[in-house]
Enzyme design. Structure first.
Site, PDB file in Angstrom:
ATOM      1  N   ASP A  29       0.803  -1.229   0.000  1.00 49.73           N
ATOM      2  CA  ASP A  29       0.000   0.000   0.000  1.00 49.73           C
ATOM      3  C   ASP A  29       0.832   1.274   0.000  1.00 49.73           C
ATOM      4  O   ASP A  29       0.306   2.356   0.282  1.00 49.73           O
ATOM      5  CB  ASP A  29      -0.942   0.001   1.214  1.00 49.73           C
ATOM      6  CG  ASP A  29      -2.095  -0.973   1.017  1.00 49.73           C
ATOM      7  OD1 ASP A  29      -2.656  -1.003  -0.092  1.00 49.73           O
ATOM      8  OD2 ASP A  29      -2.435  -1.688   1.973  1.00 49.73           O
ATOM      9  N   ASP A  67      -7.037  -3.556  -5.879  1.00 52.38           N
ATOM     10  CA  ASP A  67      -6.665  -2.279  -5.253  1.00 52.38           C
ATOM     11  C   ASP A  67      -5.214  -1.896  -5.557  1.00 52.38           C
ATOM     12  O   ASP A  67      -4.850  -0.719  -5.571  1.00 52.38           O
ATOM     13  CB  ASP A  67      -6.806  -2.336  -3.718  1.00 52.38           C
ATOM     14  CG  ASP A  67      -7.977  -3.153  -3.217  1.00 52.38           C
ATOM     15  OD1 ASP A  67      -8.411  -4.064  -3.943  1.00 52.38           O
ATOM     16  OD2 ASP A  67      -8.439  -2.911  -2.103  1.00 52.38           O
TER      17      ASP A  67
END
Ligand code: GLY
Length: 387
Positions: free
Chosen positions: A114, A172
Site C-alpha cells: 500500500d 486495489d
C-alpha cells in the site's frame, strides 16, 4: 514574506489551539462550500487527534485512528494538502507537515503493497506543491520498498503476505503503480516503470471477467504457473462486483494510460467505466451500493463514488465524448447534496455513508478517510475542468 506568513500561521494556529474543542457546531446550513466545510471539519479533527495517530473512521460513536503502518495513513495529510492548495490556509499545511514527519519512516516498510496510497497521496502531493530533495528521497525509497514485493515469475507485486504456496494480488494494488512511474521519471531508472507495466498487464489478463467487472482477490502460484484462485475478501461473493474494487480498477487503468500513453490501458479503463455507467443496479443518485450485486437497499459506499468521480474526470479528459464527466459530476453533486456531514458530527470527517469491510462487519455506513481524500480531489479536478 516567508517570515510574515509564518508569523500569521503561528498566530492563527495559536488562536485555533486556545478555542474550546468542537465549538463550531452547525454550519452545513450556513452556506459553506464543501472545501470550506471540510476545512472546518478538519480543523476540529486536528484538535481531537492524539499524537502519533492517523484518522481512519468514526464507528459506533468512536473516532477510530491508526498508526502510520495502516494503508490509510497518507490520506489525512493528503486531504490537508489538497485543502491547503485550494485555500492557502497554512494551519492545514502545518498539520500536514506534522503528519508527514510521523509518516516518513514508512518509506522503508517492505511489508505492505500500500505504499502508493500511503506515500504518494501524502509525500507525492507535498512534493508536487513544493518540490524538495528530502521529499524526493522519501518517495524514491518508498518506490524501492514497493518494488521489493515484485515477483518476475508471477509478474505482479505481492499484495498480502500469506502462506508460501500463495501469492495474493488484489485489484486495489493498481493504485500503487503511480508511485513507480514517478520514480522512473525522477531517477531515470526504468525498473520501476517496467514493474508497473508488468503488474498492470498481468492484472489485465487475469483479474477481469467477460462483463469487464473485476475479481477482488487473485491467488497466483508463486512459481509463475498461473492463477490458483479467484475470490473476494471485501465483496459480497467471489463472483460479485465489489463497488470499490471497480473504482480502484477504473482509476488505476486511467493512470496507466496517463503514464504510458498505451491505448490498451485506455480501452481497459473505458470498459470498466461502461460497466459502472450502464449497470442496472447503479442507483439514481449514482452513489453505488457497496457491491453491485448487493440488494438495492443495502448500504451505499460513498467512498466508491468519490474514487469513481475523480477517476472518471481524468478519463473524460482522454475520451471526452462518453458522458464520463456528466456521470462524475452527478456523483459529486449527490455527495455534496446528501452525503456531507454537519459540523460536530461524523467524527469530523466530511463524507458520510461509506463501507469499509462489510463481510467482516467492520466500518459499515461510516465515514472513511479515503472517501474525503478522493471527494476533495474530484472537486478540484471538476473545478480545473471548468476553468
Ligand atoms: N484497499 C482496501 C480497500 O479498498 O478497502
Amino acid at each position: 514574506m516567508k517570515r510574515l506568513m509564518m508569523a500569521l500561521a503561528f498566530a492563527s494556529l495559536m488562536a485555533c489551539e486556545t478555542k474550546p474543542k468542537q465549538e463550531e457546531s452547525s454550519a452545513k446550513s450556513e452556506g459553506l462550500t464543501p472545501v470550506e466545510l471540510a476545512t472546518v471539519h478538519y480543523k476540529n479533527m486536528m484538535k481531537v487527534l492524539d499524537d502519533g495517530e492517523f484518522p481512519r473512521s468514526f464507528e459506533d460513536g468512536d473516532f477510530t485512528t491508526s498508526s502510520s503502518e495502516w494503508w490509510c495513513s497518507g490520506f489525512y495529510p493528503g486531504t490537508l494538502l489538497y485543502l491547503y492548495e485550494s485555500n492557502g490556509d497554512t494551519i492545514l499545511l502545518n498539520e500536514a507537515d506534522r503528519m508527514l514527519a510521523l509518516l516518513e519512516k514508512e518509506q522503508f516498510n517492505t511489508g505492505t503493497h500500500d505504499l502508493g496510497f500511503m506515500m504518494f497521496c501524502s509525500f507525492g502531493n507535498a512534493n508536487r506543491l513544493d518540490p524538495t530533495p528530502a521529499y524526493k528521497e522519501i518517495l524514491v525509497h518508498s518506490a524501492q520498498s514497493l518494488a521489493s514485493r515484485f515477483s518476475p515469475e508471477v509478474g505482479c507485486i505481492r499484495s498480502w503476505d500469506s502462506g508460501s504456496d500463495d501469492y495474493i494480488v488484489i485489484i486495489d494494488n493498481m493504485m500503487n503503480l503511480e508511485l513507480l512511474f514517478w520514480a522512473t521519471q525522477e531517477t531515470g531508472d526504468s525498473t520501476y516503470y517496467d514493474i508497473a507495466v508488468t503488474h498492470a498487464n498481468t492484472t489485465m489478463n487475469n483479474h477481469f471477467r467477460a462483463d469487464n467487472s473485476s475479481y477482488h482477490v487473485l491467488n497466483y502460484a508463486p512459481d509463475g504457473s498461473g492463477v490458483q484462485e479467484k475470490k473476494t475478501a471485501q465483496g459480497l461473493s467471489d463472483e460479485s462486483a465489489w463497488a470499490r474494487g471497480q473504482a480502484w480498477g477504473l482509476y488505476g487503468f486511467t493512470v496507466m494510460f496517463r503514464s504510458t500513453g498505451d491505448s490498451v490501458y485506455l480501452a481497459q479503463a473505458n470498459k470498466i467505466a461502461q460497466f459502472v455507467m450502464n449497470h442496472p443496479n447503479l442507483p439514481e443518485d449514482k452513489v453505488p451500493v457497496w457491491d453491485f450485486d448487493a440488494a438495492p437497499d443495502a448500504p451505499r459506499d460513498a467512498s466508491a463514488a468519490a474514487i469513481l468521480a475523480s477517476g472518471l474526470l481524468e478519463l473524460d479528459s482522454y475520451v471526452p465524448d462518453q458522458g464520463y464527466s456528466e456521470l462524475a459530476n452527478a456523483m459529486l453533486t449527490s455527495l455534496s447534496t446528501n452525503y456531507l456531514a454537519d459540523l460536530g458530527t461524523n467524527g469530523n470527517f466530511l463524507i458520510e455513508h461509506c463501507v469499509g469491510h462489510l463481510p467482516a462487519n467492520s466500518e459499515v455506513d461510516v465515514p472513511l478517510t479515503y472517501a474525503d481524500y478522493y471527494y476533495i480531489e474530484g472537486l478540484m479536478r471538476a473545478e480545473k475542468g471548468r476553468r
